[in-house]
Structures are given as C-alpha cells and as structure tokens.
Design a protein around this motif. Sequence first.
Motif, PDB file in Angstrom:
ATOM      1  N   ASN A 113     -35.465  64.543 118.030  1.00  0.00           N
ATOM      2  CA  ASN A 113     -35.009  63.245 118.527  1.00  0.00           C
ATOM      3  C   ASN A 113     -35.817  62.084 117.972  1.00  0.00           C
ATOM      4  N   ARG A 114     -36.427  62.273 116.830  1.00  0.00           N
ATOM      5  CA  ARG A 114     -37.179  61.200 116.165  1.00  0.00           C
ATOM      6  C   ARG A 114     -36.662  61.021 114.743  1.00  0.00           C
ATOM      7  N   GLY A 115     -36.672  59.751 114.293  1.00  0.00           N
ATOM      8  CA  GLY A 115     -36.186  59.466 112.947  1.00  0.00           C
ATOM      9  C   GLY A 115     -36.916  58.301 112.327  1.00  0.00           C
ATOM     10  N   THR A 116     -36.239  57.610 111.448  1.00  0.00           N
ATOM     11  CA  THR A 116     -36.881  56.517 110.705  1.00  0.00           C
ATOM     12  C   THR A 116     -37.380  55.408 111.630  1.00  0.00           C
ATOM     13  N   ALA A 117     -36.717  55.215 112.774  1.00  0.00           N
ATOM     14  CA  ALA A 117     -37.165  54.197 113.725  1.00  0.00           C
ATOM     15  C   ALA A 117     -38.544  54.521 114.286  1.00  0.00           C
ATOM     16  N   SER A 118     -38.924  55.792 114.218  1.00  0.00           N
ATOM     17  CA  SER A 118     -40.248  56.224 114.685  1.00  0.00           C
ATOM     18  C   SER A 118     -41.202  56.471 113.526  1.00  0.00           C
ATOM     19  N   GLY A 119     -40.802  56.062 112.325  1.00  0.00           N
ATOM     20  CA  GLY A 119     -41.652  56.235 111.156  1.00  0.00           C
ATOM     21  C   GLY A 119     -41.566  57.617 110.530  1.00  0.00           C
ATOM     22  N   VAL A 120     -40.540  58.383 110.879  1.00  0.00           N
ATOM     23  CA  VAL A 120     -40.395  59.743 110.361  1.00  0.00           C
ATOM     24  C   VAL A 120     -39.602  59.734 109.062  1.00  0.00           C
ATOM     25  N   GLU A 121     -40.145  60.405 108.053  1.00  0.00           N
ATOM     26  CA  GLU A 121     -39.492  60.474 106.747  1.00  0.00           C
ATOM     27  C   GLU A 121     -39.437  61.916 106.264  1.00  0.00           C
ATOM     28  N   ALA A 122     -38.545  62.159 105.317  1.00  0.00           N
ATOM     29  CA  ALA A 122     -38.445  63.484 104.713  1.00  0.00           C
ATOM     30  C   ALA A 122     -39.771  63.844 104.047  1.00  0.00           C
ATOM     31  N   GLY A 123     -40.165  65.106 104.128  1.00  0.00           N
ATOM     32  CA  GLY A 123     -41.401  65.568 103.516  1.00  0.00           C
ATOM     33  C   GLY A 123     -42.573  65.622 104.475  1.00  0.00           C
ATOM     34  N   MET A 124     -42.370  65.192 105.724  1.00  0.00           N
ATOM     35  CA  MET A 124     -43.472  65.221 106.695  1.00  0.00           C
ATOM     36  C   MET A 124     -43.547  66.590 107.373  1.00  0.00           C
ATOM     37  N   PRO A 125     -44.767  67.127 107.545  1.00  0.00           N
ATOM     38  CA  PRO A 125     -44.925  68.425 108.207  1.00  0.00           C
ATOM     39  C   PRO A 125     -44.611  68.335 109.700  1.00  0.00           C
ATOM     40  N   VAL A 126     -44.150  69.447 110.248  1.00  0.00           N
ATOM     41  CA  VAL A 126     -43.873  69.542 111.678  1.00  0.00           C
ATOM     42  C   VAL A 126     -44.671  70.725 112.224  1.00  0.00           C
ATOM     43  N   VAL A 127     -45.379  70.506 113.323  1.00  0.00           N
ATOM     44  CA  VAL A 127     -46.282  71.535 113.851  1.00  0.00           C
ATOM     45  C   VAL A 127     -46.159  71.609 115.370  1.00  0.00           C
ATOM     46  N   THR A 128     -46.812  72.617 115.937  1.00  0.00           N
ATOM     47  CA  THR A 128     -47.083  72.699 117.373  1.00  0.00           C
ATOM     48  C   THR A 128     -48.568  73.024 117.496  1.00  0.00           C
ATOM     49  N   PRO A 129     -49.123  73.019 118.696  1.00  0.00           N
ATOM     50  CA  PRO A 129     -50.527  73.439 118.840  1.00  0.00           C
ATOM     51  C   PRO A 129     -50.776  74.858 118.351  1.00  0.00           C
ATOM     52  N   LEU A 130     -49.721  75.688 118.237  1.00  0.00           N
ATOM     53  CA  LEU A 130     -49.889  77.048 117.727  1.00  0.00           C
ATOM     54  C   LEU A 130     -49.967  77.095 116.209  1.00  0.00           C
ATOM     55  N   GLY A 131     -49.299  76.146 115.549  1.00  0.00           N
ATOM     56  CA  GLY A 131     -49.311  76.171 114.092  1.00  0.00           C
ATOM     57  C   GLY A 131     -48.091  75.527 113.469  1.00  0.00           C
ATOM     58  N   LEU A 132     -47.870  75.847 112.203  1.00  0.00           N
ATOM     59  CA  LEU A 132     -46.839  75.206 111.400  1.00  0.00           C
ATOM     60  C   LEU A 132     -45.430  75.611 111.835  1.00  0.00           C
TER      61      LEU A 132
END
Length: 263
Positions: A113-132
């Motif tokens: 639920n996040r996109g360019t309005a939140s500064g999110v762009e293609a190529g950004m990593p996505v993680v959780t506290p557990l890992g990638l």
Amino acid sequence: MGWGSLLQDVGSSILYPFQWVAAQVENGVTGFISYFQDIQELQNEVEALREENESLKSELVNAEITADENHWLYRYLAMKEEHSDYQLCAATVIASSSSVGMGGEYVTEITLNRGTASGVEAGMPVVTPLGLVGVVVESHINHCRVSTVLDTSVSVGSVVTRSSEKGLCEGDYTLVHNGQTSLRYLPEEADVQPEDIVVTSGLGSVYPYGIPIGRVVSVSSNAYSRTIEAVIQPFNDFSELTRVVILTSYVHSTEGEGSGGGS
C-alpha cells in the motif's frame, strides 16, 4: 340413611371421575405452561451465554491483534535503531500472487500500500525483521509491486556468513514449489554446509550488506559448470506476510567495507 344422602353419595361417586380428570387436565395444562416457561428461560440463558461467548471471542481476537501489532512495532523500532543509516517505509501487504506447490503455498509477488507518494521507487529492497523479502519492481502513486526472492527474475548477491563464500541467490523453477531458492556460482571448493546462514553480500547496487536471506538446506555439485549449488530456505514465509518494510535509502557497503556511496 335417607334418600337425600344416598343420592348425594351417588352423585359424588358419579362426579368424582370427572372432577379427577378435570383436575388432572388443569394440572397438566399448568405443567405444560410451566414446561414451556422453563424452556424459554433456558433458551434465554443459552442466548445470553452465546452472546457472552461471542463478546469474549471478540475481545480475545482484538487482544491478539493488538499483541501482534505491538510485537511488529517493537521489531520495527528495533530495526530502525540497529540500522540508523536506513530510511525505512513501513507498508502493508494488500495482495499477493500465490500458487500451491508440494511444500504448500508459495508467493512470488506481493502488492504493498505504498508507492511514489511515499517515496517508493522500483529497485528498492523490501524486508521484514526476519530478513529479505524481495525488491520493488513497479511503483505507482499509492501502491507498488514486489517480486519475492522466490521469483525466477530475482538475483541477489549473497555470502555465507560462516565461511564468507560468495554466490548468487536466484529463484529456481525446480525449487519454487517448495518455497525455496538457490545459491549458485559458488567455487567448486567452496566451504558451504547445511544450516549455514546466507545474507546479502552488498555487491551490486540494490541490496545493502548483511540482510538475512535464509538457511542452507542442502549442497550439490554442478559437474557441467564445475561449481557448487545450495538450496536455500528463506527465513520469511511469504504466504504469511502482512507487514513489511521498504528500504527507501541506505548507505551502501559490502562485507569488510565502511560506509560510503548511496542507495
């Protein structure tokens, strides 16, 4: 005894059965009404207990949700404190592309639920506290698409923490059904063993160093390429994800290097 007494006795004898039947009927009607009153009271009690049970169940669910949210917030804040050089954007999973394989459900793509309005762009990593989790592949105004590390289009520079052996973690058609991925291009003499931990190496321009990916399940030799390949079980269960974190900015470095460069 006179005729009057005799007639009175006879009349009483004749009327007695009818009086008895009438009394029994009256008692039966009274008992019948009382029975249904008892049934109604019992039904009211059952309904009250059911409502109380539903209320308690609702309170329990709310308590579990609150506990889960608090646990997530605690881990999120711990991540921010540990990685002060990261710019983090918390996001919620609003959709996923999943299939069922031999090992259960596996997810190769999620929508956040996040996109360019939140500064999110293609190529950004996505993680959780557990890992990638994976990488943003497409970003719109208020949502983005993420390919998980199970997707065959995803490649991640990786390193085995115990032996510092480096390879490339890639999605594999033959492993995705088990919710697993592959660590490839390890030297033939590489020291890699089951239970070894694999993290991002920082090589390339997408992922910072040290994000946990998963654990080595098995190791095999590729006679054709004269390399070693390992099966990796990711730490995240992608079918269970509800909240994730997008790394919108970080100081890029590799193992053994200091801070420098940019995202």
